[in-house]
Design an enzyme around this catalytic site. Structure first.
Site, PDB file in Angstrom:
ATOM      1  N   GLN A 242       0.819  -1.201   0.000  1.00 36.81           N
ATOM      2  CA  GLN A 242       0.000   0.000   0.000  1.00 36.81           C
ATOM      3  C   GLN A 242       0.860   1.260   0.000  1.00 36.81           C
ATOM      4  OE1 GLN A 242      -2.294  -0.823   3.495  1.00 36.81           O
ATOM      5  NE2 GLN A 242      -0.516  -0.911   4.815  1.00 36.81           N
ATOM      6  N   HIS A 274     -11.892   4.744  18.040  1.00 36.61           N
ATOM      7  CA  HIS A 274     -11.180   3.614  18.646  1.00 36.61           C
ATOM      8  C   HIS A 274     -11.736   3.235  20.018  1.00 36.61           C
ATOM      9  CE1 HIS A 274      -8.160   4.750  15.536  1.00 36.61           C
ATOM     10  NE2 HIS A 274      -8.127   3.432  15.433  1.00 36.61           N
ATOM     11  N   ASP A 298      -1.894   0.666  12.687  1.00 41.07           N
ATOM     12  CA  ASP A 298      -1.428   1.951  13.214  1.00 41.07           C
ATOM     13  C   ASP A 298      -1.181   1.908  14.718  1.00 41.07           C
ATOM     14  OD1 ASP A 298      -4.046   1.968  14.259  1.00 41.07           O
ATOM     15  OD2 ASP A 298      -4.795   3.181  12.603  1.00 41.07           O
ATOM     16  N   ASP A 350      -1.801 -12.408   6.093  1.00 42.45           N
ATOM     17  CA  ASP A 350      -3.187 -12.158   5.760  1.00 42.45           C
ATOM     18  C   ASP A 350      -4.082 -12.682   6.880  1.00 42.45           C
ATOM     19  OD1 ASP A 350      -5.316 -11.683   3.455  1.00 42.45           O
ATOM     20  OD2 ASP A 350      -5.755 -13.626   4.354  1.00 42.45           O
ATOM     21  N   ALA A 351      -5.100 -11.906   7.258  1.00 42.69           N
ATOM     22  CA  ALA A 351      -5.964 -12.280   8.378  1.00 42.69           C
ATOM     23  C   ALA A 351      -6.656 -13.611   8.135  1.00 42.69           C
ATOM     24  CB  ALA A 351      -6.998 -11.177   8.627  1.00 42.69           C
ATOM     25  N   ASP A 373     -10.612  -4.587  12.814  1.00 42.13           N
ATOM     26  CA  ASP A 373     -10.392  -3.197  12.390  1.00 42.13           C
ATOM     27  C   ASP A 373      -9.735  -3.196  11.007  1.00 42.13           C
ATOM     28  OD1 ASP A 373     -10.300  -0.421  12.482  1.00 42.13           O
ATOM     29  OD2 ASP A 373      -8.348  -0.397  13.478  1.00 42.13           O
TER      30      ASP A 373
END
Length: 520
Positions: A242, A274, A298, A350-351, A373
């Site tokens: 990204q 959040h 993040d 990867d999730a 998230d």
């Protein structure tokens, strides 16, 4: 001499085959960052370039046999010029022009047309040196296909890892310019070149533009970034997955994180998002010792979870470089060094792959709390992370008294997508509790709490919820109770029947992109 010239022509097609494929990937990647939906953009861009390559192959019959060498050099020089500037043209048009998509597709079409001229022209030149047609074709086409294979490897393992997209454009264009220069010198020495001064001037001009473009690439990128963001960019990096940019407001100090041009958070109001995503789940769960976070690169979700003692966090995020960026200023100040805490275990994968691996090992009911998230479901790749198959895996991994909280886009601006997420989670076996709140940077934003036990038991937990046990800056019990209320007629789906999202039918991409983000 004939054999040596034929060999060079084959080698030149090897190099142009490599650069041609890289141009396809480069333009597709650029359009994906700007327009989203990488599968769609790759498909359309490559198909469009192939179309114009075919049209060029048909058109070349109108090119006379006179001065074919010179014409080949001109094609390579112009391709080098336009290809090198292609990323700059695309970002510039996106930043300053309304019809940026038209400019992009015209650029891709023109590059495809020039690529399509290369093989036919070289085949016709090579007829003079290799008389047998089958041998001529075998030399040229094999060189082109092998070159394309090498180009793919160079793109994946070198260019993507070490250069920005602007730099990649100029690096790729250097291959075409090198072909033009060597062809010029080889045939000038062997056979002579017509229009020598004009061709030398063209090659020199393209060379200077390429060198200046690559040398000034960082300044060019900063110039192109200015209109894309409201505030000065203080950090920019393109990772393997990204494009990441961070801005800072000079007056207020507000920090904003953008991924692929899309706002991820503003330091001015991210606590609303959040705290609402994390703390209801943490308070409603029977236990909160083992917490799974999917996304959250993040570090802000982890920051909120770490406010509780005796928690262990497993955070799964695909992009390792995003995690490293979050460990440095300015993000580390905002996330309070959450990734430097020993209680946070980060897994870069990867999730969905992570969940599959857990289930293969026979693990069941491992987590007390799951916080999802992940980026909005704007592409097919992301849609699988909002699928019924994905949520079923989480159903097996959540304890019977556990809670899952899912960020679920905007119920007001993307009602079809929000409703699709609700239905899909329910289809996976969960009971659900949707809630929402206004986040100034995003507008009305939605979440879904998912659980296995009875609604009556959840209602009892909600009555007893207490957010005063940890230091929260925004969320109160009254605020949470208010978030459970949706105004009458608030969620106006545009589709009469909202389908469940699955990996075989990723309808949520359509709901999110085509039926969203327009006010009524």
């Amino acid at each position: 001499m004939a054999r040596s010239l034929a060999l060079w022509l084959s080698l030149s097609i090897f190099m142009t085959g490599a650069s041609g494929l890289i141009y396809e990937y480069l333009l597709s990647t650029t359009s994906s960052y700007i327009m989203g939906s990488s599968i769609e953009q790759f498909s359309i861009t490559i198909a469009l370039m192939l179309l114009f390559m075919g049209l060029a192959g048909y058109y070349q019959k109108n090119i006379s046999d006179r001065n074919l060498i010179e014409k080949f050099i001109v094609v390579e020089s112009v391709l080098s010029l336009v290809g090198g500037l292609s990323v700059v043209i695309t970002y510039f048009s996106f930043a300053y022009l309304e019809n940026y998509e038209l400019i992009y597709y015209l650029t891709a079409s023109f590059i495809g047309f020039l690529i399509g001229l290369e093989i036919p022209i070289v085949l016709r030149i090579n007829e003079k040196y290799i008389k047998k047609l089958s041998e001529n074709i075998s030399f040229i086409y094999s060189a082109d296909y092998v070159g394309a294979f090498v180009g793919a490897l160079v793109w994946v393992y070198i260019i993507l890892r070490h250069f920005s997209l602007v730099q990649a454009g100029f690096i790729t264009s250097a291959a075409n310019l090198l072909v033009a220069v060597i062809t010029l010198f080889v045939f000038e020495r062997k056979k002579g070149i017509q229009y020598k001064k004009v061709i030398y001037l063209l090659v020199a001009l393209v060379f200077l533009i390429d060198i200046a473009g690559f040398t000034l690439s960082r300044k060019i990128e900063k110039f192109l970034q200015r209109p894309l963001y409201n505030q000065p960019v203080i950090f920019h990096e393109r990772t393997k997955y990204q494009d990441i940019a961070i801005t800072r407001n000079k007056k207020t100090g507000e920090i904003r994180l953008y991924i692929n041009g899309n706002l991820q958070f503003s330091s001015a109001d991210e606590k609303i998002y959040h705290e609402l995503l994390v703390h209801p789940a943490m308070n409603l769960a029977g236990n909160r010792k083992n917490v799974l976070v999917l996304g959250g690169g993040d570090g802000l979700v982890a920051r909120e979870i770490l406010k509780y003692s005796n928690v262990n966090i497993t955070l799964v995020d695909l992009d390792r470089e995003m995690i490293e960026i979050a460990k440095r200023e300015p993000l580390v100040e905002i996330n309070r060094g959450s990734f430097l805490n020993d209680r946070v275990k980060v897994i870069n994968t990867d999730a969905d792959v992570f969940l599959v691996e857990l289930l293969k090992r026979g693990i069941r009911e491992k987590y007390d709390v799951v916080i999802v998230d992940l980026p909005d479901p704007s592409t097919v790749e992301l849609a699988k992370l909002y699928s019924v198959e994905f949520y079923r895996k989480l159903f097996y991994l959540l304890r019977s008294d556990g809670i899952m909280a899912v960020q679920s886009t905007s119920p007001y601006f993307a009602p079809d997508a929000f409703t699709c997420i609700e239905k899909t989670i329910e289809k996976a076996g969960f009971n659900i509790l949707p809630y929402h709140y206004d986040v100034p940077s995003f507008g009305d934003w939605g979440f879904v709490i998912a659980y296995k036990f009875s609604k009556e038991e959840l209602d009892k937990k909600i009555k007893e919820v207490n957010f005063n046990t940890v230091n929260l800056e925004v969320l109160t019990k009254e605020m949470f109770l208010a978030s459970l209320v949706f105004p009458k007629g608030w969620i106006k789906t545009k589709k009469k029947e909202i389908e469940v999202n699955s990996i075989f039918s990723p309808v949520i991409v359509h709901y999110y992109n085509d039926n969203a983000w327009e006010t009524y």
